[in-house]
Design an enzyme around this catalytic site. Structure first.
Site, PDB file in Angstrom:
ATOM      1  N   ASP A 102     -95.201 -62.368 -19.119  1.00  0.00           N
ATOM      2  CA  ASP A 102     -96.261 -62.695 -18.171  1.00  0.00           C
ATOM      3  C   ASP A 102     -97.014 -61.409 -17.832  1.00  0.00           C
ATOM      4  OD1 ASP A 102     -97.152 -65.116 -16.302  1.00  0.00           O
ATOM      5  OD2 ASP A 102     -97.005 -63.365 -14.991  1.00  0.00           O
ATOM      6  N   TYR A 249    -103.983 -59.934 -10.147  1.00  0.00           N
ATOM      7  CA  TYR A 249    -104.977 -60.740 -10.856  1.00  0.00           C
ATOM      8  C   TYR A 249    -106.410 -60.245 -10.695  1.00  0.00           C
ATOM      9  CZ  TYR A 249    -101.638 -64.469 -11.912  1.00  0.00           C
ATOM     10  OH  TYR A 249    -100.583 -65.199 -12.405  1.00  0.00           O
ATOM     11  N   HIS A 309     -93.132 -71.544 -20.335  1.00  0.00           N
ATOM     12  CA  HIS A 309     -93.491 -70.162 -20.016  1.00  0.00           C
ATOM     13  C   HIS A 309     -92.290 -69.315 -19.620  1.00  0.00           C
ATOM     14  CE1 HIS A 309     -96.206 -66.971 -18.794  1.00  0.00           C
ATOM     15  NE2 HIS A 309     -95.648 -66.930 -17.601  1.00  0.00           N
TER      16      HIS A 309
END
Length: 335
Positions: A102, A249, A309
């Protein structure tokens, strides 16, 4: 073999980390992503430690027991990579194998790109090399048959723009009930999701993650996490909040500039990438998301697992087999 906990601190940062295996074993450092912790590598820590490696997994900045910062720019990749260089320095080592997942994947990739002398080999789960984290640069990773541009301009990455445009609202939604958030997130892959738009593609259109109902109370997926795991995640997210995790982010411009600052982006060391077939955000199955990596990594090994994931937790035995084989046979990094 027990997992032990440690801390290393400098004037600029403090990193909490978990470790397993002999202190003089070949070093493997594993970096986690959002909204994770070093415990996400618990299965790999024990497995690699038992093989004779010194396996280390830090809580990344903004998470768990590591330092928190109140400015968004503090969570740019340049700062995070420096944390990792300080970590390996504190361990008294020159090089390690770096494994990311990730948001931990860009960290591992950037260490390999900008500090190649500290990297024996590099591996990533789910997120291929070339990802800057800037949603404006990800069109090549979008399946436009599934996400027509007129309806889904950002494809499955729409949720990332939600952080840029509605940062405080995104935090408020997540902080309402962190325990429910992590129970909702940590779930195994679902084959039924193939060919269906991801919910992350409609985050802004829906007005947020949970705009009308609040965080749903989903049952625990014990194929991925235990009640104790969820309790640990929720404890730290309640204490620390989501500012740090969310701020990772919103540094797209700085992260892209950091990537672009390398005159040559080729990674010549051994590289492993493990695809997750049922990861519908980091979709390397129906898109060209992995193509830049293939062009820039001449010593690339690709593997695939039929999972979602959270690969390291959903398919630990299968992943561990892949890691052991690659470390010994390809990376020439035996314990």
């Amino acid at each position: 073999m027990p997992i032990t906990t440690h801390r290393t601190s400098s004037q600029r940062h403090s990193t909490f980390y978990r470790a397993c295996g002999p202190e003089d074993g070949p070093l493997v450092i594993m970096t986690h992503g959002w909204p994770d912790l070093s415990i996400s590598w618990r299965h790999q820590l024990v497995f690699l430690g038992q093989l004779g490696y010194r396996a280390v997994a830090p809580d990344m900045r903004g998470y768990g027991g590591s330092s928190l910062y109140s400015e968004k720019h503090a969570y740019a990749q340049t700062e995070i990579v420096q944390d990792m260089i300080e970590l390996i320095d504190s361990l008294g080592r020159e090089t390690a194998v770096w494994i990311g997942h990730d948001w931990g994947s860009p960290v591992a990739w950037n260490v390999a790109l900008h500090h190649s002398d500290r990297v024996s080999a590099v591996a990533s789960l789910c997120v291929p090399y070339g990802f800057s984290g800037h949603p404006d640069s990800l069109d090549y990773s979008i399946n436009r048959d599934l996400y027509p541009v007129e309806h889904y301009p950002a494809g499955q990455w729409d949720y990332q723009l939600h952080y840029y445009e509605n940062f405080d609202a995104a935090l408020q939604e997540m902080e309402e009930n962190p325990e429910r958030v992590v129970k909702l997130l940590f779930r195994k892959g679902d084959p039924a999701g193939q060919g269906q738009p991801s919910a992350t593609a409609s985050t802004r259109k829906n007005g947020g993650w949970f705009p009308s109902t609040g965080v749903p109370d989903m049952p625990l997926d014990t194929d991925v996490v235990t009640p104790e795991d969820i309790s640990t995640y929720a404890k730290h997210l309640n204490e620390n909040g989501f500012f740090g995790p969310a701020a990772w982010y919103v540094n797209g411009d700085a992260n892209q500039a950091y990537l672009d600052s390398a005159a040559d982006r080729t990674l010549s060391m051994p590289v492993l990438f493990v695809h997750a077939t049922y990861d519908y955000v980091c979709d390397t199955t129906t898109t060209g998301f992995a193509d830049p990596m293939r062009a820039l990594c001449p010593n690339l090994t690709e593997e695939r697992l039929a999972c979602g994931h959270w690969m390291a937790q959903e398919k630990p035995a299968e992943l561990n087999t892949i890691l052991e084989r690659w470390l010994t046979e390809v990376a020439d990094y035996p314990a």
